[in-house]
Design an enzyme around this catalytic site. Structure first.
Site, PDB file in Angstrom:
ATOM      1  N   GLY A   1      -1.768   8.570  -2.282  1.00 55.83           N
ATOM      2  CA  GLY A   1      -1.832   7.549  -1.247  1.00 55.83           C
ATOM      3  C   GLY A   1      -2.567   6.316  -1.734  1.00 55.83           C
ATOM      4  O   GLY A   1      -3.283   6.353  -2.737  1.00 55.83           O
ATOM      5  N   ASP A   2      -2.367   5.239  -1.010  1.00 55.86           N
ATOM      6  CA  ASP A   2      -3.087   4.007  -1.298  1.00 55.86           C
ATOM      7  C   ASP A   2      -3.250   3.241   0.004  1.00 55.86           C
ATOM      8  O   ASP A   2      -2.406   3.324   0.896  1.00 55.86           O
ATOM      9  CB  ASP A   2      -2.340   3.146  -2.317  1.00 55.86           C
ATOM     10  CG  ASP A   2      -3.228   2.035  -2.854  1.00 55.86           C
ATOM     11  OD1 ASP A   2      -4.212   2.359  -3.547  1.00 55.86           O
ATOM     12  OD2 ASP A   2      -2.956   0.857  -2.566  1.00 55.86           O
ATOM     13  N   THR A   3      -4.336   2.500   0.107  1.00 57.50           N
ATOM     14  CA  THR A   3      -4.624   1.694   1.298  1.00 57.50           C
ATOM     15  C   THR A   3      -5.058   0.312   0.852  1.00 57.50           C
ATOM     16  O   THR A   3      -5.823   0.171  -0.096  1.00 57.50           O
ATOM     17  CB  THR A   3      -5.742   2.350   2.140  1.00 57.50           C
ATOM     18  OG1 THR A   3      -5.314   3.655   2.521  1.00 57.50           O
ATOM     19  CG2 THR A   3      -6.048   1.538   3.381  1.00 57.50           C
TER      20      THR A   3
END
Length: 189
Positions: A67-69
């Site tokens: 994931g990445d934000t």
């Protein structure tokens, strides 16, 4: 079925636990996270999640989750605040205005099929007083966080309005993650 978490984020691990999921392995992917010239925040965060997933080796039969934000003010990408100077700049940018927090998740199934989902939430903070920014920076809480803040900490007290996924703002949108894991055949209730 074994699950590999391609992230060193303690928040992602905590959020996965809310789904009753404990990864069998945790690997921190090593990729270049520099945005490309003219890259839109939505495209950037999806690319990061996919590149993180692709950077980690899977054994046969393993599922992989990455994931990445990122925080976006207009087309501007606010990554992880590298230091107090950058954190101040980020907090001044989001002060009193709406901004997007985008979290992308990529799951690679045991058969190698990769699927991604994006969660796009909107947060609005009150207009910060300089002393509030000083105090928040001094707390150390937002250091190394996208946009220079952590919603799950004291920054939450400054939110005047939000729309979207709270878990996505924290760093792993649980609705999207759950659906991706189920579609990859991971046993969830």
């Amino acid at each position: 079925m074994k699950l590999v978490l391609a992230s060193s984020s303690p928040r992602r691990l905590e959020l996965l636990g809310r789904l009753g999921v404990t990864p069998d392995r945790i690997v921190s992917p090593d990729i270049d996270e520099t945005p490309r010239k003219g890259e839109l925040p939505r495209d950037y965060v999806l690319r990061m999640a996919q590149e993180k997933a692709a950077a980690v080796n899977r054994a046969e039969g393993e599922l992989l989750l990455a994931g990445d934000t990122t925080v976006a003010v207009g087309r501007r990408i606010l990554g992880q605040a590298a230091d107090a100077v950058e954190q101040r700049k980020f907090l001044e940018l989001v002060s009193g205005r709406r901004h997007h927090v985008m979290s992308a998740v990529c799951v690679i199934a045991a058969d190698g099929a990769a699927r991604s989902k994006l969660s796009d939430s909107i947060v609005k903070f009150k207009r910060f007083e300089p002393r509030e920014i000083d105090g928040y920076i001094a707390s150390g809480e937002g250091q190394g966080k996208a946009g220079g803040y952590a919603i799950q900490g004291s920054a939450e007290a400054y939110v005047t309005w939000m729309s979207g996924s709270y878990s996505g703002i924290m760093g792993l949108p649980l609705y999207e993650t759950r659906n991706l894991l189920i579609s990859a055949g991971y046993p969830l209730g």
